[in-house]
Scaffold this motif. Sequence first.
Motif, PDB file in Angstrom:
ATOM      1  N   LEU A 383      28.258 -73.553   1.491  1.00 37.95           N
ATOM      2  CA  LEU A 383      28.566 -72.448   2.401  1.00 37.95           C
ATOM      3  C   LEU A 383      27.418 -71.459   2.250  1.00 37.95           C
ATOM      4  CD1 LEU A 383      30.225 -70.767   4.325  1.00 37.95           C
ATOM      5  CD2 LEU A 383      31.577 -69.941   2.381  1.00 37.95           C
ATOM      6  N   TRP A 384      26.502 -71.509   3.196  1.00 40.18           N
ATOM      7  CA  TRP A 384      25.303 -70.670   3.121  1.00 40.18           C
ATOM      8  C   TRP A 384      25.587 -69.295   3.740  1.00 40.18           C
ATOM      9  CZ3 TRP A 384      22.288 -68.281   6.855  1.00 40.18           C
ATOM     10  CH2 TRP A 384      21.053 -67.792   6.426  1.00 40.18           C
ATOM     11  N   GLY A 385      25.107 -68.248   3.062  1.00 33.76           N
ATOM     12  CA  GLY A 385      25.258 -66.897   3.603  1.00 33.76           C
ATOM     13  C   GLY A 385      26.543 -66.212   3.180  1.00 33.76           C
ATOM     14  N   ALA A 386      27.180 -66.723   2.119  1.00 31.45           N
ATOM     15  CA  ALA A 386      28.452 -66.133   1.686  1.00 31.45           C
ATOM     16  C   ALA A 386      28.350 -65.545   0.283  1.00 31.45           C
ATOM     17  CB  ALA A 386      29.560 -67.174   1.719  1.00 31.45           C
ATOM     18  N   GLN A 387      27.151 -65.589  -0.314  1.00 26.24           N
ATOM     19  CA  GLN A 387      26.962 -64.997  -1.643  1.00 26.24           C
ATOM     20  C   GLN A 387      25.890 -63.922  -1.546  1.00 26.24           C
ATOM     21  OE1 GLN A 387      27.487 -67.892  -5.172  1.00 26.24           O
ATOM     22  NE2 GLN A 387      26.314 -69.035  -3.665  1.00 26.24           N
ATOM     23  N   PHE A 388      25.970 -62.983  -2.452  1.00 23.91           N
ATOM     24  CA  PHE A 388      24.906 -61.992  -2.524  1.00 23.91           C
ATOM     25  C   PHE A 388      24.236 -62.068  -3.889  1.00 23.91           C
ATOM     26  CE2 PHE A 388      28.532 -59.574  -4.172  1.00 23.91           C
ATOM     27  CZ  PHE A 388      28.000 -58.997  -5.300  1.00 23.91           C
ATOM     28  N   THR A 389      22.956 -61.790  -3.908  1.00 20.28           N
ATOM     29  CA  THR A 389      22.235 -61.716  -5.172  1.00 20.28           C
ATOM     30  C   THR A 389      22.096 -60.248  -5.572  1.00 20.28           C
ATOM     31  OG1 THR A 389      20.163 -62.196  -6.309  1.00 20.28           O
ATOM     32  CG2 THR A 389      20.023 -61.773  -3.941  1.00 20.28           C
ATOM     33  N   GLY A 390      22.409 -59.950  -6.815  1.00 25.60           N
ATOM     34  CA  GLY A 390      22.272 -58.587  -7.324  1.00 25.60           C
ATOM     35  C   GLY A 390      20.956 -58.448  -8.066  1.00 25.60           C
ATOM     36  N   LEU A 391      20.071 -57.625  -7.536  1.00 27.69           N
ATOM     37  CA  LEU A 391      18.761 -57.433  -8.157  1.00 27.69           C
ATOM     38  C   LEU A 391      18.660 -56.032  -8.733  1.00 27.69           C
ATOM     39  CD1 LEU A 391      16.430 -59.031  -5.438  1.00 27.69           C
ATOM     40  CD2 LEU A 391      17.398 -60.121  -7.463  1.00 27.69           C
ATOM     41  N   GLN A 392      18.141 -55.954  -9.941  1.00 28.25           N
ATOM     42  CA  GLN A 392      17.823 -54.638 -10.508  1.00 28.25           C
ATOM     43  C   GLN A 392      16.384 -54.322 -10.127  1.00 28.25           C
ATOM     44  OE1 GLN A 392      17.221 -53.748 -14.878  1.00 28.25           O
ATOM     45  NE2 GLN A 392      19.239 -52.852 -14.600  1.00 28.25           N
ATOM     46  N   VAL A 393      16.163 -53.123  -9.664  1.00 30.10           N
ATOM     47  CA  VAL A 393      14.852 -52.739  -9.147  1.00 30.10           C
ATOM     48  C   VAL A 393      14.290 -51.620 -10.025  1.00 30.10           C
ATOM     49  CG1 VAL A 393      13.579 -51.999  -7.099  1.00 30.10           C
ATOM     50  CG2 VAL A 393      15.716 -53.260  -6.847  1.00 30.10           C
ATOM     51  N   ARG A 394      13.029 -51.765 -10.388  1.00 25.00           N
ATOM     52  CA  ARG A 394      12.457 -50.757 -11.275  1.00 25.00           C
ATOM     53  C   ARG A 394      10.988 -50.525 -10.964  1.00 25.00           C
ATOM     54  NH1 ARG A 394      13.040 -50.701 -17.859  1.00 25.00           N
ATOM     55  NH2 ARG A 394      12.287 -48.605 -18.187  1.00 25.00           N
ATOM     56  N   ARG A 395      10.629 -49.291 -10.899  1.00 21.77           N
ATOM     57  CA  ARG A 395       9.217 -48.918 -10.800  1.00 21.77           C
ATOM     58  C   ARG A 395       8.900 -47.958 -11.936  1.00 21.77           C
ATOM     59  NH1 ARG A 395       6.087 -44.818  -8.677  1.00 21.77           N
ATOM     60  NH2 ARG A 395       4.037 -45.453  -7.955  1.00 21.77           N
ATOM     61  N   ASP A 396       7.971 -48.351 -12.774  1.00 21.42           N
ATOM     62  CA  ASP A 396       7.652 -47.552 -13.954  1.00 21.42           C
ATOM     63  C   ASP A 396       6.137 -47.421 -14.086  1.00 21.42           C
ATOM     64  OD1 ASP A 396       7.387 -46.313 -16.362  1.00 21.42           O
ATOM     65  OD2 ASP A 396       8.915 -47.508 -17.376  1.00 21.42           O
TER      66      ASP A 396
END
Length: 460
Positions: A383-396
Motif C-alpha cells: 500500500l504505497w502512500g499510506a506511511q509517513f517518514t519522520g525526519l529530524q532536521v538540524r542545521r548547526d
Amino acid sequence: MLNRVNEKVWNFFASVDLAVALFIIISVGAAIGTVIPQSIEPEPVIKFFSKFMSISSAHKTYEIISLFDLNNVYHSWWFTFLLFMFALNLIVCSIDRLPALIKSFKVQPQPYPVQVLDKMPIKKTIKIKDDRILEKIKELFKNKGFSTYFFETQEGFQLQAKKWTKTRLAVYLTHLSILIILAGALIGTFFGFRGSMNIVEGTGLNFAISDEGKTIPLGFEVRCDKFEVEYYENSGIPKAYKSYIRIIENGKPVKENTVIEVNHPFTYNGITFYQASYGFQPTEHAEFRFTYFDKTGKEHNIKAHFEEKFRIPETSVTASVIDFSPALGIDEEGRLFNMSSEMINPAVLVSFEENGKKTQQWILKKIPETWQTPYGKLKFNELWGAQFTGLQVRRDPGVPLIYIGSILMCVGLFICLFLRPVNYFAVVKKNEITFYAPTSKGMVEKQIDEMINKLEGDER
C-alpha cells in the motif's frame, strides 16, 4: 579602593576552584538534559514522568521543570550563562598565568643547592673512574633528546638535563580548544535550528517544524518517493527502516534516490536530515499495488485506490479493495482482527465480481498461499502512500568549530599526558656520580638505570 575591587574580581575569575565548580555544575546540567525529554511540548515530558508517578504528580513535576527550563537545558538562559562564565574563567586564567610561563622559558638555568637535590625522590650514586665522564654523560642525554647545562659548584660539576620544557604550553592549547568548542556550541544554539518533519510517502515538504513549534522554511522541497520498514521475522519489532528522498529546488530535482537510514543521515545546503520515526497515515492518493499472473504466466502490474474498481487482465472479472489491515491477525476463535497500526502483516480484502456474482478474499502480502484466487494468482505488493517518514532536521553552523576544537583538545591532552617536561640532575665528583630526578613517575627511574648501566658497562 577601586583597584582592590578589581583585583578581587580578577582573582575570582582566575581561580582554579571556580573552574572546577563550573565544570561540575555544567556537567550535572548536561546530564539532566540527557535524562529529561528535551521538548517544549508538555506531552512528552508528562508522559515520561507518568511512568514513575501519578498523572497529577507528573503535571506538577512538569510545571517545576518548565519553570527552570530543565526541558530545554541546552537553550536555557542559565546553561548559556554557565558556559559564558566558564569561558570567561578560562580566558582570565590563561591571561593570568601564560605570560609568567613564557617568561620562564627565557630565564637561564641556575645550579640547584645540593640540599634541594638531596630531597628529590630519586637519588642514585655510582662509583666510576673515567676522565671523560662529563663528555659521556652529556652524550647520553643528547642521544635521548635532552638539552644539557653544566655548572661548576663547590660539590663538583652539576649537570642539568631538560626535555619537553615547552610542552607546558599544551595546557593553554587545551584551554583554547574548550573555548572554540564553547563558541561552536553557542553559534549552533543561536544561529542554527532543530526541528522535524513528517512526510507522507509520495508527497513533499519545503519546511520543518522547530522544537518550539515554529515553521522553518528550508528553501527547497524534500520529497519522500518511498518508505520501507523491515521487521524481524515473526516479530513486530522493526529491524531497519529507510526513506528514499528526492530534493527539488526551483522546481527541478537536484538530488534523487537518496536513502536516509538510522545512523545514515543526509546533508544538503548545510541542513542535515536524520531518520527518526515513521507512522501509518492513509491518504487519498494512497494506492494498492498488485501483480497479477495470467494463465500464460505473464505478469501485469495493477494500481488502484481504495474501493476503486479495476479489471483483472485477460478476464471479465472486476475487483476492488474494500478493506485493509496493516497487521492482520487471527484470534483463538478464528476471527480476524487488526493487531497493530504498523505494517507488520499488511492484508487487503478484495471483492471480485464476474457476471453479477460477487466473492471476497483476504490477500496477505507475506503469505503467498493467499495470493491464489478463483480468477488467477493476484499478489499484493504494497500500500504505497499510506506511511509517513519522520525526519529530524538540524542545521548547526557551529559544528566545524566543534570539530576543530575537538582535534586541538586531543592534541593538547596527548601532549599534557605523554610529553610532560622531564628534568634530570647529575653531580659529578671525583670518582663518583649522583643522579637526581624530581619525580619517580613514568620511565624516569628506568632511564636513570639505563644510563648507569651504560656508564658501568663502558668502564668494564
